[in-house]
Design a protein around this motif. Structure first.
Motif, PDB file in Angstrom:
ATOM      1  N   SER A 146       0.861  -1.172   0.000  1.00 21.99           N
ATOM      2  CA  SER A 146       0.000   0.000   0.000  1.00 21.99           C
ATOM      3  C   SER A 146       0.902   1.229   0.000  1.00 21.99           C
ATOM      4  CB  SER A 146      -0.894   0.001   1.246  1.00 21.99           C
ATOM      5  OG  SER A 146      -1.236   1.339   1.566  1.00 21.99           O
ATOM      6  N   VAL A 147       0.753   2.062  -1.038  1.00 20.75           N
ATOM      7  CA  VAL A 147       1.587   3.253  -1.157  1.00 20.75           C
ATOM      8  C   VAL A 147       1.432   4.117   0.090  1.00 20.75           C
ATOM      9  CG1 VAL A 147       1.987   5.354  -2.505  1.00 20.75           C
ATOM     10  CG2 VAL A 147       1.416   3.223  -3.661  1.00 20.75           C
ATOM     11  N   ASN A 148       0.193   4.169   0.550  1.00 21.55           N
ATOM     12  CA  ASN A 148      -0.125   4.960   1.728  1.00 21.55           C
ATOM     13  C   ASN A 148       0.732   4.565   2.933  1.00 21.55           C
ATOM     14  OD1 ASN A 148      -1.504   6.940   2.881  1.00 21.55           O
ATOM     15  ND2 ASN A 148      -3.482   5.871   3.023  1.00 21.55           N
ATOM     16  N   ASP A 149       0.822   3.253   3.175  1.00 19.95           N
ATOM     17  CA  ASP A 149       1.598   2.756   4.313  1.00 19.95           C
ATOM     18  C   ASP A 149       3.065   3.170   4.203  1.00 19.95           C
ATOM     19  OD1 ASP A 149      -0.644   1.617   5.274  1.00 19.95           O
ATOM     20  OD2 ASP A 149      -0.112  -0.460   4.734  1.00 19.95           O
ATOM     21  N   VAL A 150       3.604   2.978   2.991  1.00 22.86           N
ATOM     22  CA  VAL A 150       5.023   3.285   2.783  1.00 22.86           C
ATOM     23  C   VAL A 150       5.268   4.771   3.031  1.00 22.86           C
ATOM     24  CG1 VAL A 150       6.901   3.349   1.098  1.00 22.86           C
ATOM     25  CG2 VAL A 150       5.344   1.392   1.146  1.00 22.86           C
ATOM     26  N   VAL A 151       4.409   5.623   2.429  1.00 25.01           N
ATOM     27  CA  VAL A 151       4.598   7.066   2.571  1.00 25.01           C
ATOM     28  C   VAL A 151       4.507   7.450   4.045  1.00 25.01           C
ATOM     29  CG1 VAL A 151       3.662   9.343   2.039  1.00 25.01           C
ATOM     30  CG2 VAL A 151       3.783   7.592   0.261  1.00 25.01           C
ATOM     31  N   ARG A 152       3.503   6.908   4.737  1.00 29.06           N
ATOM     32  CA  ARG A 152       3.310   7.283   6.128  1.00 29.06           C
ATOM     33  C   ARG A 152       4.534   6.901   6.961  1.00 29.06           C
ATOM     34  NH1 ARG A 152      -1.143   4.389   7.646  1.00 29.06           N
ATOM     35  NH2 ARG A 152      -2.521   5.700   6.400  1.00 29.06           N
ATOM     36  N   SER A 153       5.029   5.695   6.770  1.00 25.81           N
ATOM     37  CA  SER A 153       6.156   5.268   7.608  1.00 25.81           C
ATOM     38  C   SER A 153       7.420   6.074   7.286  1.00 25.81           C
ATOM     39  CB  SER A 153       6.389   3.762   7.470  1.00 25.81           C
ATOM     40  OG  SER A 153       7.260   3.494   6.411  1.00 25.81           O
ATOM     41  N   VAL A 154       7.628   6.351   5.990  1.00 27.86           N
ATOM     42  CA  VAL A 154       8.818   7.126   5.608  1.00 27.86           C
ATOM     43  C   VAL A 154       8.743   8.540   6.179  1.00 27.86           C
ATOM     44  CG1 VAL A 154       9.993   8.229   3.648  1.00 27.86           C
ATOM     45  CG2 VAL A 154       9.377   5.815   3.533  1.00 27.86           C
ATOM     46  N   VAL A 155       7.565   9.177   6.001  1.00 29.93           N
ATOM     47  CA  VAL A 155       7.420  10.567   6.450  1.00 29.93           C
ATOM     48  C   VAL A 155       7.555  10.647   7.971  1.00 29.93           C
ATOM     49  CG1 VAL A 155       5.809  12.510   6.626  1.00 29.93           C
ATOM     50  CG2 VAL A 155       6.117  11.321   4.441  1.00 29.93           C
ATOM     51  N   GLN A 156       6.957   9.667   8.654  1.00 35.17           N
ATOM     52  CA  GLN A 156       7.062   9.671  10.115  1.00 35.17           C
ATOM     53  C   GLN A 156       8.521   9.601  10.564  1.00 35.17           C
ATOM     54  OE1 GLN A 156       4.635   6.587  11.777  1.00 35.17           O
ATOM     55  NE2 GLN A 156       2.846   7.949  11.802  1.00 35.17           N
ATOM     56  N   ARG A 157       9.253   8.671   9.960  1.00 29.13           N
ATOM     57  CA  ARG A 157      10.644   8.501  10.355  1.00 29.13           C
ATOM     58  C   ARG A 157      11.453   9.771  10.064  1.00 29.13           C
ATOM     59  NH1 ARG A 157      13.153   4.140   7.412  1.00 29.13           N
ATOM     60  NH2 ARG A 157      11.114   3.177   7.643  1.00 29.13           N
ATOM     61  N   LEU A 158      11.190  10.362   8.882  1.00 23.80           N
ATOM     62  CA  LEU A 158      11.931  11.575   8.509  1.00 23.80           C
ATOM     63  C   LEU A 158      11.607  12.738   9.432  1.00 23.80           C
ATOM     64  CD1 LEU A 158      11.919  11.522   4.615  1.00 23.80           C
ATOM     65  CD2 LEU A 158      13.910  11.648   6.098  1.00 23.80           C
ATOM     66  N   ARG A 159      10.305  12.852   9.785  1.00 19.85           N
ATOM     67  CA  ARG A 159       9.892  13.968  10.645  1.00 19.85           C
ATOM     68  C   ARG A 159      10.647  13.938  11.963  1.00 19.85           C
ATOM     69  NH1 ARG A 159       3.615  13.648   9.316  1.00 19.85           N
ATOM     70  NH2 ARG A 159       3.529  15.244   7.685  1.00 19.85           N
ATOM     71  N   SER A 160      10.811  12.733  12.516  1.00 21.43           N
ATOM     72  CA  SER A 160      11.495  12.647  13.798  1.00 21.43           C
ATOM     73  C   SER A 160      12.968  13.027  13.640  1.00 21.43           C
ATOM     74  CB  SER A 160      11.374  11.232  14.354  1.00 21.43           C
ATOM     75  OG  SER A 160      12.164  10.357  13.578  1.00 21.43           O
ATOM     76  N   ARG A 161      13.475  12.871  12.447  1.00 22.56           N
ATOM     77  CA  ARG A 161      14.897  13.122  12.226  1.00 22.56           C
ATOM     78  C   ARG A 161      15.195  14.580  11.897  1.00 22.56           C
ATOM     79  NH1 ARG A 161      17.162   9.818   7.440  1.00 22.56           N
ATOM     80  NH2 ARG A 161      16.646   7.912   8.552  1.00 22.56           N
ATOM     81  N   VAL A 162      14.274  15.229  11.163  1.00 22.46           N
ATOM     82  CA  VAL A 162      14.612  16.559  10.654  1.00 22.46           C
ATOM     83  C   VAL A 162      14.146  17.684  11.561  1.00 22.46           C
ATOM     84  CG1 VAL A 162      14.651  15.796   8.280  1.00 22.46           C
ATOM     85  CG2 VAL A 162      12.525  16.698   9.235  1.00 22.46           C
ATOM     86  N   GLY A 163      13.568  17.327  12.701  1.00 22.79           N
ATOM     87  CA  GLY A 163      13.210  18.375  13.663  1.00 22.79           C
ATOM     88  C   GLY A 163      12.090  19.248  13.160  1.00 22.79           C
TER      89      GLY A 163
END
Lengths: 525, 230
Positions: A375-392
């Motif tokens: 599911s594209v949605n799942d992939v996008v959500r997990s990637v964005v979540q991980r990035l958000r925690s990293r980029v402040g």
């Protein structure tokens, strides 16, 4: 007119007539030229006898019918001379001579006194037939030679023209296949000759191009390379010489046993040899260029690995050793910065290693890359979540999601590719601007776009950003890109039959959009 | 004591983020330039005591930066480079850089290089006539070498090599410069140099197979180590 319409009757240019144009009249009747003329007329132009025979018969009938009106055998004789001249002009030397002999016999038998005998009566009566015969033969010879010369000139011209045409075609041929095609369009090629081209590489003769392999051709070509020209049955093999060495062989099979001047074929072979040599040089150059590119890529890999591994390592090493050595002199905030830097650089190292690993997995292809329905949605959500925690405090916006878009892809690669694209967008745009991730359906494709409001990518660089280790040249301090991100994204989408494209500038001369397109998997009914 | 002025030329934010506070903590004043052109103008503007120069700059080649700086300033330049960039490193040294550190480095190594560079430039400025480092003493005027007070007899070539090393004590001296010093020809056979460095070690080192004074910088040159006091 016959000559031009029938190129297969190319006449031997080594006959006596051709070589010595100013030689005497009778020399035209050499054995060789007679044989050639006969062959040309009898074998290769079966219709050629029709015209002289008709002219001869018409002339004879006219002479007999008009004789009473013209009062005298001399006038009838003149009609014959006219006829023989016409035969000569039309059909050439041999028919002219034959008809002049026949005409003098006919004249003697039917027209000259005494009629219906070959016997000569008196001295007075002897003059007309003798003079007539002489006139007939001379005018026949002259007219015949004239016609033959014209015909020969036509043939020579044709040969030259076809050699010129061939050389033009061969010059335009960039590779062996094109050379073979060009040869097939030459005169022998058009006449159904089977032409096969052989190359010589490291002393070994091998078939070039795409044509069918025929038994014995290779053998013949090998012999030709050693001996020059080899004839066997209907086949002739020529050695192809380049400017320095032997580059190959040409085997010509005259399947329909059409007559072609061997000298013409030799000239063809030498043209083919030069063209082949040129093609070989061209492919050698192309190969060298490809090697140079591979070398370039290797050195780019080396310097990138060196740079992208050493830079974070240096920062980590310098931070850690500083904390050990100057720990008591550093204030709390600086110490914390150094420790945070170590964590950050470890993360960067980890990302780079993952990228290198995935790149080699992509290059290995095949079973190394496994697809599954995601599911594209799942992939996008997990990637964005991980990035958000990293980029402040950087803002990553997602929009317009349909929950049920499914694609066929490798999870790790998809996540890495998307991470790379978003990371790039973050790296190459100002800290206070958001990055937009948008997903949509377009016919049977899922289109995932990542848009930033950075300065954009110059048109001239856009095609190259997907190359491995390529980084857009910039004058200020370079962000932490490794030059691998987009290359992996491209490798990933292509492995799953998708595409990736770049649009820049997006709006108001700024911004970059990277669009990933993947085929949608329809849910099983 | 006056603070040492250091010009840090690096385009890697991560590295600058580490070195800037640490060098400050070590008592230096730090100016940062993120590319070659900024570095060249910063040398003129700030007149630093040492330049730390990363070879991979985004705008101009590091060697060009060195050449341009050298036209106007004798400031010590320490090159930060990767181990595999041997050729670039040597070219930078030939171009006028004084020393180098390989990435990744520890801060202690970098500080030692910085101190050696400052010491050397001060010695050059005062045109010192004697070198003293640990047990070794070289009197340039008298051409005398003593080791722990004992006079050491050196051949003229050995002395010239040691002289070149001592003048740049603590810093790398390239093969080329040592060959030029000993043989008057920078293109002379490297093998001669190896032989003479071997002879020198026989006379100076406690254990010539494990040199502690004249150490080899593989592929680049030799360095006379100076034991730091305190």
């Amino acid at each position: 007119m016959h000559g031009r319409a029938a190129p297969h009757a190319i006449k031997g240019r080594m006959t006596g007539m051709d070589r010595e144009p100013h030689s005497g009249l009778m020399q035209g009747l050499t054995k060789a030229s007679l044989r050639d003329d006969l062959r040309r007329s009898l074998i290769h132009q079966p219709g050629a006898w029709r015209a002289p025979v008709i002219i001869f018969l018409v002339t004879s009938v006219l002479a007999v019918v008009l004789q009473p009106m013209l009062e005298g055998e001399v006038s009838s004789g003149l009609i014959f001379v006219l006829g023989i001249t016409l035969v000569g002009a039309n059909a050439g030397l041999v028919p002219a001579v034959i008809s002049s002999v026949l005409a003098s016999a006919f004249f003697n038998f039917f027209l000259a006194d005494p009629v219906l005998t070959f016997r000569m009566s008196t001295g007075n009566d002897l003059a007309p037939p003798v003079i007539f015969t002489a006139c007939a033969i001379v005018s026949g010879l002259l007219a015949g030679r004239l016609r033959d010369r014209t015909f020969l000139l036509g043939q020579t011209n044709l040969q030259l023209e076809s050699l010129l045409e061939t050389s033009r075609m061969l010059q335009a041929a960039p590779d062996v296949t094109a050379i073979e095609k060009a040869l097939a369009r030459t005169v022998p090629g058009r006449l159904g000759f089977q032409l096969s081209v052989f190359g010589v590489q490291q002393g070994k003769v091998h078939r070039l191009g795409t044509g069918d392999d025929r038994d014995g051709d290779l053998d013949l070509a090998e012999r030709a390379v050693g001996e020059g020209i080899v004839r066997q049955g209907s086949r002739t093999a020529f050695r192809l010489d380049g400017s320095r060495t032997c580059v190959g062989a040409l085997v010509v099979d005259n399947v329909n046993s059409v007559r072609v001047d061997p000298a013409f074929l030799e000239a063809l072979a030498s043209l083919a040899g030069l063209a082949l040599e040129r093609a070989m040089f061209a492919s050698a150059v192309a190969e060298a260029e490809a090697n140079a590119r591979t070398e370039e890529l290797k050195s780019a890999l080396l310097s990138s690995v060196s740079h992208d591994l050493r830079t974070p390592l240096t920062a980590i090493s310098a931070s850690a050793s500083s904390l050990i050595e100057y720990g008591n002199q550093l204030d709390a905030i600086t110490s914390r910065h150094l420790l945070e830097g170590i964590v950050e650089e470890c993360d960067r190292l980890n990302r780079f290693t993952a990228n290198l690993l995935e790149l080699s997995r992509l290059q290995a292809g095949g079973t190394a890359v496994n697809g599954q329905v995601l599911s594209v949605n799942d992939v996008v959500r997990s990637v964005v979540q991980r990035l958000r925690s990293r980029v402040g405090d950087r803002e990553i916006r997602t929009s317009a999601f349909r929950s049920d878009i499914l694609v066929h892809a490798d999870t790790a690669l998809f996540e890495l590719a998307l991470t790379n694209v978003i990371q790039n967008a973050l790296l190459y745009s100002e800290a206070d601007t958001p990055v937009l991730v948008h997903c949509d359906c377009e016919r049977d494709d899922c289109v995932l776009t990542v848009t930033d409001q950075g300065r954009g990518i110059p048109q001239s660089e856009q095609a190259r950003v997907f190359e491995r280790f390529y980084r857009v040249k910039r004058t200020e301090a370079s962000p932490q890109g490794s030059g691998l991100g987009l290359a992996i994204a491209k490798g990933f989408v292509e492995a799953f039959h998708g595409s990736i494209e770049l649009i820049s500038p997006v709006i108001g001369g700024k911004g970059t959009t990277v669009a990933i397109r993947l085929p949608i998997v329809q849910e099983a009914a | 004591m006056m603070q040492d002025q250091i010009l840090l030329v690096d385009d890697e934010p991560a590295l600058v983020a580490v070195l800037q506070p640490v060098l400050k903590a070590a008592g230096c004043a730090v100016t940062v330039a993120s590319d070659g052109n900024a570095a060249i103008s910063a040398v003129v503007a700030h007149d630093p005591d040492v330049v730390l120069l990363d070879l991979g700059l985004p705008d101009i080649d590091g060697k060009d930066v060195i050449r341009t700086i050298r036209e106007t300033s004798p400031v010590p330049i320490i090159v930060i480079s990767a181990r595999h960039q041997e050729a670039e490193k040597i070219a930078a040294l030939d171009e006028g850089a004084d020393d180098y550190v390989n990435k990744p480095f520890e801060i202690g190594e970098l500080m030692a290089r910085i101190r050696a560079a400052i010491r050397r430039s001060q010695a050059t400025a005062s045109s010192a006539s004697v070198f003293e480092g640990g047990p070794l003493r070289v009197d340039y005027a008298k051409r005398e070498v003593t080791l722990m007070g004992e006079p050491i007899k050196l051949s003229p070539k050995e002395y010239m090599i040691l002289h070149a090393l001592a003048r740049n004590a603590g810093q790398v001296v390239t093969h080329k410069r040592l060959l030029a010093a000993g043989w008057g020809d920078a293109a002379a056979d490297l093998q001669y140099l190896r032989v003479y460095v071997g002879l020198l070690r026989q006379k100076l080192e406690a254990d010539p197979s494990e040199p502690e004074l004249v150490v080899t910088e593989p592929g680049v040159g030799y360095r006379l180590l100076v034991r730091e006091q305190g």
